[in-house]
Design a protein around this motif. Structure first.
Motif, short mmCIF file in Angstrom:
data_model
loop_
_atom_site.label_atom_id
_atom_site.label_comp_id
_atom_site.label_asym_id
_atom_site.label_seq_id
_atom_site.Cartn_x
_atom_site.Cartn_y
_atom_site.Cartn_z
N PRO A 11 11.91 -13.69 9.59
CA PRO A 11 11.57 -14.25 10.88
C PRO A 11 11.52 -13.18 11.97
O PRO A 11 12.28 -12.22 11.93
CB PRO A 11 12.70 -15.26 11.16
CG PRO A 11 13.82 -14.77 10.31
CD PRO A 11 13.20 -14.17 9.10
N ARG A 27 11.54 -31.66 15.50
CA ARG A 27 10.65 -31.16 14.45
C ARG A 27 11.40 -31.01 13.13
O ARG A 27 10.86 -31.32 12.05
CB ARG A 27 10.05 -29.81 14.86
CG ARG A 27 9.06 -29.89 16.01
CD ARG A 27 8.29 -28.60 16.17
NE ARG A 27 9.16 -27.46 16.46
CZ ARG A 27 9.54 -27.12 17.67
NH1 ARG A 27 9.16 -27.83 18.73
NH2 ARG A 27 10.32 -26.06 17.85
N TYR A 28 12.64 -30.56 13.20
CA TYR A 28 13.46 -30.42 12.00
C TYR A 28 13.65 -31.77 11.31
O TYR A 28 13.50 -31.88 10.08
CB TYR A 28 14.81 -29.82 12.39
CG TYR A 28 15.80 -29.65 11.27
CD1 TYR A 28 15.76 -28.53 10.44
CD2 TYR A 28 16.79 -30.59 11.05
CE1 TYR A 28 16.67 -28.36 9.43
CE2 TYR A 28 17.71 -30.44 10.03
CZ TYR A 28 17.65 -29.32 9.22
OH TYR A 28 18.57 -29.17 8.22
N ARG A 81 20.36 -21.24 12.21
CA ARG A 81 20.01 -20.09 13.04
C ARG A 81 21.17 -19.08 13.04
O ARG A 81 20.94 -17.86 13.08
CB ARG A 81 19.69 -20.55 14.46
CG ARG A 81 18.43 -21.39 14.54
CD ARG A 81 18.11 -21.81 15.97
NE ARG A 81 17.73 -20.67 16.79
CZ ARG A 81 16.50 -20.17 16.85
NH1 ARG A 81 15.53 -20.71 16.13
NH2 ARG A 81 16.23 -19.14 17.63
N ARG A 112 13.00 -28.59 18.86
CA ARG A 112 13.21 -27.99 17.55
C ARG A 112 13.96 -28.95 16.62
O ARG A 112 13.64 -29.07 15.43
CB ARG A 112 13.99 -26.69 17.69
CG ARG A 112 14.15 -25.93 16.38
CD ARG A 112 15.02 -24.71 16.55
NE ARG A 112 14.39 -23.69 17.38
CZ ARG A 112 14.90 -23.21 18.50
NH1 ARG A 112 16.06 -23.65 18.94
NH2 ARG A 112 14.26 -22.28 19.18
N VAL A 131 11.64 -24.34 10.09
CA VAL A 131 11.56 -25.00 11.39
C VAL A 131 12.75 -24.59 12.24
O VAL A 131 12.62 -24.32 13.45
CB VAL A 131 11.51 -26.53 11.21
CG1 VAL A 131 11.58 -27.22 12.56
CG2 VAL A 131 10.25 -26.94 10.47
N SER A 132 13.94 -24.53 11.65
CA SER A 132 15.16 -24.19 12.39
C SER A 132 15.05 -22.81 13.04
O SER A 132 15.50 -22.61 14.17
CB SER A 132 16.37 -24.22 11.47
OG SER A 132 16.67 -25.53 11.05
N ILE A 133 14.46 -21.86 12.32
CA ILE A 133 14.44 -20.49 12.83
C ILE A 133 13.08 -20.10 13.40
O ILE A 133 12.80 -18.93 13.64
CB ILE A 133 14.83 -19.50 11.70
CG1 ILE A 133 13.79 -19.50 10.59
CG2 ILE A 133 16.21 -19.82 11.15
CD1 ILE A 133 13.97 -18.39 9.59
N ASP A 134 12.21 -21.11 13.61
CA ASP A 134 10.90 -20.90 14.23
C ASP A 134 9.97 -20.03 13.39
O ASP A 134 9.15 -19.28 13.92
CB ASP A 134 11.05 -20.28 15.62
CG ASP A 134 11.87 -21.16 16.56
OD1 ASP A 134 11.71 -22.38 16.49
OD2 ASP A 134 12.69 -20.62 17.33
N ASP A 135 10.10 -20.12 12.06
CA ASP A 135 9.16 -19.44 11.16
C ASP A 135 7.99 -20.41 10.92
O ASP A 135 8.02 -21.21 10.00
CB ASP A 135 9.85 -19.09 9.85
CG ASP A 135 8.92 -18.36 8.89
OD1 ASP A 135 7.76 -18.10 9.27
OD2 ASP A 135 9.36 -18.05 7.76
N ARG A 136 6.98 -20.34 11.77
CA ARG A 136 5.87 -21.30 11.73
C ARG A 136 5.01 -21.15 10.48
O ARG A 136 4.23 -22.04 10.15
CB ARG A 136 5.01 -21.15 12.98
CG ARG A 136 5.78 -21.42 14.27
CD ARG A 136 4.89 -21.32 15.49
NE ARG A 136 5.65 -21.52 16.73
CZ ARG A 136 5.98 -22.70 17.23
NH1 ARG A 136 5.59 -23.80 16.60
NH2 ARG A 136 6.68 -22.79 18.34
#
Length: 279
Positions: free
Chosen positions: A277, A107-108, A87, A104, A177-182
């Protein structure tokens, strides 16, 4: 036109990023290392007390909270810091506060496992093919459970190469996943890395060589201090060298995380099938 990743330049940039932000790395990681050190000292105190310490508090909890627990703490530290580091690289987030163990990070870790399993499919297929053709023979009564001929070695070598290639082509998923780019999934990572598979393998090999050099240096340091150190300080020396090894593991882990984040940022900036992102 798709951007071509600069292999050596990207690896150098990843290490420069890590070595240039050591203070930030210390800020996000130090509580984990303080806890791991306390657990290691606790285990060492329990061993030093011997059987006579069994009735005390240290003797009661040292067997449960020792080096094994400390290693788990340090492993969690690397994963949590990797998420925070990516991030920092992609989203320019400041390295402040402890790297949290949150959803997060979970999930990572799970997506890393899934990507690893998908990438391992060619290796599994090569092993099954070798077993079916007799290139790999099961020998349950022998010392080694399997006998592998030259053909089997060749098949497994191809499987490892294919698995490594798959792993590199899917490497953007955990970064997403780390930067919330789904939107970053397996298919999208495969599309985004098209044309850079061999370059990604080159980046991985350079990182592995660097990691190996650091691991060799750490092993040599540990051997040296054990040989020349005073006998009554062997336990303390081993704890100190274990700390050095753990710090090197953290540095190499962040170098790998930084390299993958730079790959993501480079391909995203080139418009290679990835949207930047959202803020």
């Amino acid at each position: 036109m798709r951007a071509k990743l600069p292999v050596l330049g990207l690896v150098v940039a990843a290490w420069r990023d890590v070595l240039g932000h050591l203070a930030g790395l210390a800020r996000i990681a130090w509580p984990y290392y303080a806890l791991a050190l306390a657990l290691s000292l606790l285990a060492m105190a329990g061993r030093a007390g011997g059987p006579t310490s069994g009735g005390g508090l240290i003797g009661a909890i040292a067997p449960a909270l020792g080096e094994g627990t400390a290693e788990i703490v340090l492993s969690l530290c690397v994963v949590a810091c990797a998420v925070r580091w990516q991030r920092h690289v992609v989203l320019a987030e400041p390295l402040r506060g402890i790297a949290p163990l949150d959803g997060r990070v979970l999930r990572y870790a799970l997506w890393n496992m899934l990507v690893g399993l998908v990438a391992a499919l060619p290796l599994g297929a090569a092993a099954l093919l070798g077993y079916a053709t007799g290139a790999i023979v099961r020998t349950p009564q022998a010392e080694a459970p399997f006998t592998i001929g030259f053909a089997g070695i060749g098949l497994l070598g191809l499987g490892v190469a294919a698995a490594s290639f798959f792993l590199m082509r899917l490497c953007l998923v955990p970064v997403g996943v780390s930067i919330d780019d789904r939107a970053m999934g397996l298919q999208r990572s495969w599309a985004a890395t098209r044309g850079n598979g061999l370059r990604l393998l080159g980046i991985m090999l350079l990182l592995v060589l660097g990691f190996g050099a650091l691991a060799t240096a750490a092993a040599g340091l540990q051997l040296l201090v054990v040989v020349v150190g005073p006998e009554n300080a062997t336990g303390a020396i081993l704890v100190a060298t274990s700390i050095v090894e753990a710090l090197l593991d953290l540095l190499t882990g962040m170098a790998g995380a930084s390299a993958l984040a730079l790959v993501y940022r480079t391909l995203a900036a080139s418009g290679a099938a990835i949207r930047p992102p959202e803020a």
